[in-house]
Each structure stands twice: as C-alpha cells, then as structure tokens.
Design an enzyme around this catalytic site. Structure first.
Site, PDB file in Angstrom:
ATOM      1  N   ASP A   1     -24.863   0.106 -86.895  1.00  0.00           N
ATOM      2  CA  ASP A   1     -25.976   0.610 -86.076  1.00  0.00           C
ATOM      3  C   ASP A   1     -25.977  -0.074 -84.704  1.00  0.00           C
ATOM      4  OD1 ASP A   1     -26.466  -1.525 -87.731  1.00  0.00           O
ATOM      5  OD2 ASP A   1     -28.492  -0.945 -88.296  1.00  0.00           O
TER       6      ASP A   1
ATOM      7  N   TYR B   1     -15.981   9.646 -98.524  1.00  0.00           N
ATOM      8  CA  TYR B   1     -15.166  10.857 -98.393  1.00  0.00           C
ATOM      9  C   TYR B   1     -14.146  10.981 -99.521  1.00  0.00           C
ATOM     10  CZ  TYR B   1     -16.950  11.432 -93.666  1.00  0.00           C
ATOM     11  OH  TYR B   1     -17.759  11.614 -92.584  1.00  0.00           O
TER      12      TYR B   1
ATOM     13  N   LYS C   1     -21.331  -2.313 -92.557  1.00  0.00           N
ATOM     14  CA  LYS C   1     -22.749  -2.548 -92.848  1.00  0.00           C
ATOM     15  C   LYS C   1     -22.772  -3.533 -94.033  1.00  0.00           C
ATOM     16  CE  LYS C   1     -27.123  -1.299 -92.198  1.00  0.00           C
ATOM     17  NZ  LYS C   1     -27.868  -1.304 -90.925  1.00  0.00           N
TER      18      LYS C   1
ATOM     19  N   ASP D   1     -15.759   8.360 -88.659  1.00  0.00           N
ATOM     20  CA  ASP D   1     -16.016   9.770 -88.358  1.00  0.00           C
ATOM     21  C   ASP D   1     -17.125   9.882 -87.314  1.00  0.00           C
ATOM     22  OD1 ASP D   1     -16.022  12.485 -88.491  1.00  0.00           O
ATOM     23  OD2 ASP D   1     -16.908  12.641 -90.483  1.00  0.00           O
TER      24      ASP D   1
END
Ligand code: NAD
Length: 353
Positions: free
Chosen positions: A223, A123, A190, A247
């Site tokens: 995930d 972002y 991640k 988000d």
C-alpha cells in the site's frame, strides 16, 4: 539465423504483428518466423484457441512473440495467455515502464522495471465456490484446526507462495538488475499481515539480495508502495513482486507513463520466453489500420536483447523513440493521424536511413 515463433493473435493482433515484423526485419537481423495460429480463428479451425502445434513450436524454437488474443468473457474459452504461462512455466513477467517524449503523461523521466511472479499467489487457480461441498469440507477442516471463519457462506481462494517460486523470481530480478546496470531492487509485500506467504517472500528476497552486494536491496509494503510510486517514482528502479501486487503495480506504472499503447512485456521461463504487448486485442479497432504498433515493437526490443541482438534492439528502440518524439507519423492515441502501417514505415525508414 534465429527461428522465432510468431503468433499474430486476433483483433488488432495481425496488424501490429505485421508492423513489428517489418520493423525488426529492417535491422538486417536474420529471423525465420514460424507463424502459428492461436485465438478465435484457431478455435474455429481446430476446436481450441491454443492448438498443440503452437506449444510444440515454442518448445522447439524457445522464443515467441505474440499479438494479443481475445478471451471472450463467460464462454468457457480458456485464456491463451494464462495457458501459455502455465504450460511453459513462464514464471517471470517483465514490464519495463519508461517515459518517452511525445507521449502525454503527468510524469516525466519515469524509468522503472516491474518483475512480477507469474505462477503462484492468488492466481494459482486454487478456488472453492461458496456453498460447494469442497468449500464446506475446507471450512470444517480449517475450523477443526482453530481457524476463525466468521461466516460459513464464504468462497475461498488459496494463496500459495513457495520458497522455490520466490527464490527464482527474486534471483531473476537481481540478475536482470546486474545485467542492465540497474542500482536497486525493491521487494513488494504485505508481510506484516500475511506472515506465512508474503513474510516468506520477504525473507527469501532479503536472503537472495544479500548475495548481490553490488545492488541495493530494500522492501516496501504494497500500500505504501502505491503511494510512493505516485509521489516519488524517481526513487525506484527494479520492483520484484508476487503475482497479485505485480499485476496491480504494472497497471499503475503503465498509467505513470501515459497508458497501454506504449507498454511492452516479456514472459520468461528457464527455457522459453514469450514477448507481447501489455494491451489486449482492442476488437473494435480490428482491421482498421488505426492502432499504435509501438507496444509490440518495443516488446520486440526486449526479444532482440534476450536473443543477444543488442545492436538491432538499440536500432529499433531509438527509431521508435524518435518517431514518437517527432510526433509527425504517429497514431491517434499519440495525437496523430497516421495509421498502424504508416507509423511502422516511419520507424523502419529511420532504421534504414
Ligand atoms: P484492450 O487493451 O484490448 O483495449 C482497451 C482500449 O485501449 C482499446 O479500446 C483502445 O482504446 C486502447 N488500445 C489498446 N491497444 C491500443 C493500441 N495498440 N493503440 C491504441 N489504442 C489502444 O483491452 P480490453 O478491451 O480490456 O480487452 C480486449 C480483449 O483483449 C479481451 O478479450 C482481453 O481478454 C484481451 N486481452 C488480451 C491480452 C493478451 O493477449 N496479452 C492482454 C489483455 C487483454
């Protein structure tokens, strides 16, 4: 007396802001509201959706609460929300998600807090359009350093995650956990794939976590985190996330508690804080005295906590919770027929009784 910047916003913003203001004032807490225009009306009057005097007001008062502001798609109209976060370096986006009786949801007893980094990651706005001279130069630069770019017709978004940015967000999460009597902070990442951005975030999260032995530290790959939140949300407490995962998980968690009508948030920096509902300006309902004012009212609870008015915060929270649970004076989204101002009246009557 507190002086607080109030930005009513546009769409349904002015109605829910007025509802929030009346509820907060009924607690007896003394607030001098410095009302400032931003959004569509400000654009018409001043040629910008975020006039400089709005920023000056927040810089001076340190605290603001705002109604939602419409960002027309493809108009070149800069998002007021993104601009505020950037201009004031509001690096924390705090979103508590809790179940309330009377709100339809698949889950009960959800009590999670998302601490989302607000300034870095994908972002950051560092992007190169496919086919542009800059994208081509960047691809050539990367290839010269051994990067395997499979197709040259790629657009590129850059993901910066720094030690400084990670440290300050993770520290905020632990300080918040300690202050609010929370037990555990889970870092979401991640790192197995993105070693130099998410890997760095995870390393810093563990280093900062080691300084807070009273709070449990753990981490989850994003995930797996999504699946766990759907299957066993009760195992989690405070989640600290880089921008993009924060988000996505925020909306997932809003879904766990029954949607946007009840979801508050805070944007916090070292010096300033701006409180707002998670939902937007719902233009189709503007001016109809129809929508649920609770998300902004619950955002004012976060604000009252932030300025040390805990008693007033508790009064507003308890009254809102009770009105929603009773279900008599609630808006359409909660299955009732009350308008925005009638629901606010019911909340403030509880506070005054
Ligand atoms: P939205 O949240 O405004 O509305 C989506 C739907 O949710 C509405 O049609 C309505 O059915 C429901 N809803 C929203 N708030 C509600 C409430 N308080 N009570 C009952 N129902 C409610 O989302 P959108 O339509 O995607 O966005 C509209 C505009 O708001 C866009 O211009 C967007 O950029 C802007 N927006 C602003 C903010 C902000 O200012 N922080 C946040 C999100 C979206």
């Amino acid at each position: 007396m507190h002086t607080i910047t109030l930005i009513p916003g546009d769409g349904i913003g002015p109605e829910i802001s007025e509802a929030m203001r009346r509820v907060v004032e009924s607690t007896g807490v003394k607030i001098d509201w410095d009302v400032q225009e931003a959004g569509a009306d400000a654009m018409e009057k001043y040629g910008t959706p975020l006039p400089e005097q709005v920023l000056d007001s927040i810089r001076k008062n340190k605290i603001a609460i705002k109604g939602p502001v419409t960002t027309p798609i493809g108009s070149g109209f800069r998002s007021v929300n993104v601009a505020l976060r950037k201009e004031l370096d509001l690096y924390v986006n705090l979103r508590p998600c809790y179940s309330l009786k009377g709100v339809k949801s698949r889950y009960e007893d959800i009590d999670l807090v998302i601490v989302r980094e607000n300034t870095e990651d994908l972002y950051a706005g560092i992007e190169f359009e496919e086919g542009s001279k800059e994208a081509k130069e960047l691809i050539d630069f990367l290839k010269a350093r051994g990067a395997k770019i499979r197709f040259e017709d790629a657009g590129i978004s850059i993901k910066p995650i720094s030690i400084t940015g990670s440290e300050r967000i993770v520290r905020f999460a632990y300080e918040y956990a300690r202050r609010e009597g929370r037990k555990k902070v889970t870092a979401v990442h991640k790192a197995n794939i993105m070693k130099h951005s998410d890997g760095l975030f995870l390393r810093v999260a563990n280093e900062v976590g080691a300084k807070y032995p009273d709070i449990e530290t753990e981490d989850r790959i994003v995930d797996n985190m999504c699946m766990q939140l759907v299957q066993k949300p009760e195992l989690y407490d405070v989640l600290v996330c880089p921008n993009l995962y924060g988000d996505i998980l925020s909306d997932l968690c809003s879904g766990l508690i029954g949607g946007l009508g009840m979801a508050p948030s805070a944007n916090i920096g070292e010096e300033h804080a701006v409180f707002e509902s998670v939902h937007g300006s719902a233009p189709k309902y503007a001016g109809q005295n129809k929508v649920n004012p609770s998300a902004l009212i619950l955002s004012s609870v976060l604000m009252l906590h932030h300025i040390g008015e805990r008693e007033a915060a508790d009064k507003v929270f308890t009254a809102t919770r009770d009105v929603v649970a009773e279900g008599k004076h609630v808006t359409y989204d909660l299955g009732g027929t009350a308008g925005t101002s009638q629901m606010a009246d019911a909340i403030l009557n509880k506070i005054l009784s």
